[in-house]
Enzyme design. Structure first.
Site, PDB file in Angstrom:
ATOM      1  N   TYR A  76       0.897  -1.238   0.081  1.00  0.00           N
ATOM      2  CA  TYR A  76       0.055   0.019   0.077  1.00  0.00           C
ATOM      3  C   TYR A  76       0.806   1.097   0.007  1.00  0.00           C
ATOM      4  O   TYR A  76       0.761   2.231  -0.756  1.00  0.00           O
ATOM      5  CB  TYR A  76      -0.987  -0.128   1.214  1.00  0.00           C
ATOM      6  CG  TYR A  76      -1.851   1.084   1.258  1.00  0.00           C
ATOM      7  CD1 TYR A  76      -3.209   1.176   0.276  1.00  0.00           C
ATOM      8  CD2 TYR A  76      -1.754   2.234   2.088  1.00  0.00           C
ATOM      9  CE1 TYR A  76      -4.148   1.949   0.269  1.00  0.00           C
ATOM     10  CE2 TYR A  76      -2.708   3.321   2.217  1.00  0.00           C
ATOM     11  CZ  TYR A  76      -3.922   2.981   1.176  1.00  0.00           C
ATOM     12  OH  TYR A  76      -4.741   4.034   1.341  1.00  0.00           O
ATOM     13  N   THR A 108     -14.494   5.149   6.208  1.00  0.00           N
ATOM     14  CA  THR A 108     -15.073   4.751   5.050  1.00  0.00           C
ATOM     15  C   THR A 108     -14.858   3.207   5.075  1.00  0.00           C
ATOM     16  O   THR A 108     -14.511   2.673   6.030  1.00  0.00           O
ATOM     17  CB  THR A 108     -14.286   4.919   3.576  1.00  0.00           C
ATOM     18  OG1 THR A 108     -12.980   4.340   3.612  1.00  0.00           O
ATOM     19  CG2 THR A 108     -14.252   6.372   3.339  1.00  0.00           C
TER      20      THR A 108
HETATM   21  N1  LIG Z   1     -10.117   5.577   4.282  1.00  0.00           N
HETATM   22  C1  LIG Z   1      -8.965   6.169   4.495  1.00  0.00           C
HETATM   23  O1  LIG Z   1      -8.659   6.103   5.694  1.00  0.00           O
HETATM   24  C2  LIG Z   1      -8.210   6.477   3.380  1.00  0.00           C
HETATM   25  C3  LIG Z   1      -6.925   7.035   3.910  1.00  0.00           C
HETATM   26  C4  LIG Z   1      -5.791   7.304   2.883  1.00  0.00           C
HETATM   27  C5  LIG Z   1      -6.008   7.231   1.350  1.00  0.00           C
HETATM   28  N2  LIG Z   1      -7.224   6.412   1.157  1.00  0.00           N
HETATM   29  C6  LIG Z   1      -7.375   6.356  -0.304  1.00  0.00           C
HETATM   30  O2  LIG Z   1      -8.744   7.185  -0.594  1.00  0.00           O
HETATM   31  C7  LIG Z   1      -9.328   6.512  -1.745  1.00  0.00           C
HETATM   32  C8  LIG Z   1     -10.749   6.198  -1.676  1.00  0.00           C
HETATM   33  O3  LIG Z   1     -10.874   5.155  -0.734  1.00  0.00           O
HETATM   34  P1  LIG Z   1     -12.166   5.018   0.404  1.00  0.00           P
HETATM   35  O4  LIG Z   1     -11.449   5.541   1.520  1.00  0.00           O
HETATM   36  O5  LIG Z   1     -13.252   5.626  -0.229  1.00  0.00           O
HETATM   37  O6  LIG Z   1     -12.337   3.244   0.415  1.00  0.00           O
HETATM   38  P2  LIG Z   1     -13.472   2.243  -0.261  1.00  0.00           P
HETATM   39  O7  LIG Z   1     -12.899   1.030   0.103  1.00  0.00           O
HETATM   40  O8  LIG Z   1     -14.729   2.736   0.566  1.00  0.00           O
HETATM   41  O9  LIG Z   1     -13.436   2.754  -1.757  1.00  0.00           O
HETATM   42  C9  LIG Z   1     -12.402   2.456  -2.672  1.00  0.00           C
HETATM   43  C10 LIG Z   1     -13.415   2.238  -4.022  1.00  0.00           C
HETATM   44  O10 LIG Z   1     -12.544   1.922  -4.915  1.00  0.00           O
HETATM   45  C11 LIG Z   1     -13.139   0.553  -5.747  1.00  0.00           C
HETATM   46  N3  LIG Z   1     -12.220  -0.220  -6.153  1.00  0.00           N
HETATM   47  C12 LIG Z   1     -11.339  -0.974  -5.701  1.00  0.00           C
HETATM   48  N4  LIG Z   1     -10.450  -1.714  -6.692  1.00  0.00           N
HETATM   49  C13 LIG Z   1     -10.904  -1.259  -7.791  1.00  0.00           C
HETATM   50  C14 LIG Z   1     -10.674  -1.421  -9.207  1.00  0.00           C
HETATM   51  N5  LIG Z   1      -9.719  -2.520  -9.726  1.00  0.00           N
HETATM   52  N6  LIG Z   1     -11.397  -0.746 -10.299  1.00  0.00           N
HETATM   53  C15 LIG Z   1     -12.330   0.132  -9.884  1.00  0.00           C
HETATM   54  N7  LIG Z   1     -12.596   0.336  -8.756  1.00  0.00           N
HETATM   55  C16 LIG Z   1     -11.985  -0.166  -7.717  1.00  0.00           C
HETATM   56  C17 LIG Z   1     -13.834  -0.115  -4.492  1.00  0.00           C
HETATM   57  O11 LIG Z   1     -14.880  -1.017  -5.016  1.00  0.00           O
HETATM   58  C18 LIG Z   1     -14.486   0.965  -3.713  1.00  0.00           C
HETATM   59  O12 LIG Z   1     -15.703   1.353  -4.367  1.00  0.00           O
HETATM   60  C19 LIG Z   1      -8.362   5.001  -2.128  1.00  0.00           C
HETATM   61  O13 LIG Z   1      -7.301   5.425  -3.209  1.00  0.00           O
HETATM   62  C20 LIG Z   1      -7.799   5.039  -0.739  1.00  0.00           C
HETATM   63  O14 LIG Z   1      -6.349   4.275  -0.699  1.00  0.00           O
HETATM   64  C21 LIG Z   1      -8.147   6.224   2.038  1.00  0.00           C
END
Ligand SMILES: NC(=O)c1ccc[n+]([C@@H]2O[C@H](COP(=O)([O-])OP(=O)(O)OC[C@H]3O[C@@H](n4cnc5c(N)ncnc54)[C@H](O)[C@@H]3O)[C@@H](O)[C@H]2O)c1
Length: 259
Positions: free
Chosen positions: A153, A188
């Protein structure tokens, strides 16, 4: 006036979480939004719910599949004639220690979180160039700003920063801005609020809470919109102070609690 009127946007990972919040906000601010995800059922229901006068539609897209990117961008050009905004938001996290991470898990994190963004930029930039420019927002993470124990990651998110700067450098001449947003802990489905990890991260966040997807959506909108028209190539953390203040903040809190 709506902040995204007449804009056409593609958001990946839009079926839930931060992508969902961005899609909701973008539509409410006047954009036509293509919601992309592998979660077909959730994406279709959401698009139907938020579509105001047909301004939201769902398209199944696995961001790691180059061929699907090409056909979706072709469809968008046919339907909308242009693409102003790409939000590379899709992400995945398999929280295993480096020594416990399988080759498949490593590949999955790199393919979705980093290669997916590369493919998205490569597919969308030509259309943006032909129609006068655009704005690309790549979702990174504080895991790409600081040392972090999940190798796949963290490596993918450090890569997002390099990709963002390379793309911003190359595409500036075509009026295409590329920026990276680095969320801290956000509530999330990716981050179980009942988990020890979530609680510890909140504890170390100077603002004392997790971010909300709606707060992240506002930052995505800012970077994507004309309000950020002179900003490109940046890393913007939206993390409640975690990456800039977290360590000293924790020491301060510890001393304060002890006296
Ligand atoms: N939630 C946190 O604490 C956090 C912190 C830092 C960064 N992020 C980043 O923020 C972004 C959004 O994440 P989130 O928190 O909403 O998580 P989430 O898991 O709720 O959403 C991620 C979405 O990406 C989709 N996805 C996964 N693989 C895929 C693929 N191959 N093709 C298309 N879609 C795909 C999933 O189905 C999901 O709907 C991500 O890039 C994550 O790494 C999240």
């Amino acid at each position: 006036m709506a902040r995204l009127s007449n804009k056409v946007a593609l958001i990946t990972g839009a079926a839930r979480g931060q992508g969902e919040a961005a899609a909701r906000l973008f539509v409410s601010e006047g954009a036509q939004v293509f919601l992309c995800d592998v979660l077909e059922e959730q994406g279709l229901v959401l698009a139907a719910e938020i579509s105001e006068g047909g301004r939201a539609s769902f398209v199944r897209l696995d961001v790691a599949d180059a061929g699907s990117w090409q056909s979706i961008v072709g469809d968008i050009e046919e339907q909308a004639g242009r693409l102003d905004i790409l939000v590379n938001n899709a992400g995945t996290n398999v929280r295993h220690a480096l020594t416990e991470t399988t080759r498949d898990e490593w590949d999955r994190m790199l393919n979705v979180n980093l290669t997916g963004q590369f493919l998205g930029i490569q597919a969308c930039a030509p259309l943006m160039k032909r129609t006068g420019g655009g704005s690309i927002v790549n979702l990174g993470s504080t895991a790409g700003i600081m040392g972090h124990p999940v190798a796949g990651y963290s490596t993918s998110k450090w890569g997002v920063r390099g990709l963002t700067k390379a793309a911003a450098t190359e595409l500036a001449a075509f009026n295409i801005r590329v920026n990276a947003l680095h969320p801290g802990v956000v509530s999330t489905p990716m981050m179980d609020p009942e988990s020890k990890l979530f609680r510890e991260l909140v504890e170390l966040t100077p603002l004392g809470r997790a971010g909300r997807p709606e707060e992240m959506a506002e930052v995505v909108l800012f970077l994507a919109s004309d309000a950020a028209s002179f900003i490109t190539g940046i890393d913007l953390a939206a993390d409640g102070g975690f990456s800039e203040l977290g360590t000293y903040g924790a020491v301060w809190k510890h001393i304060h609690a002890a006296t």
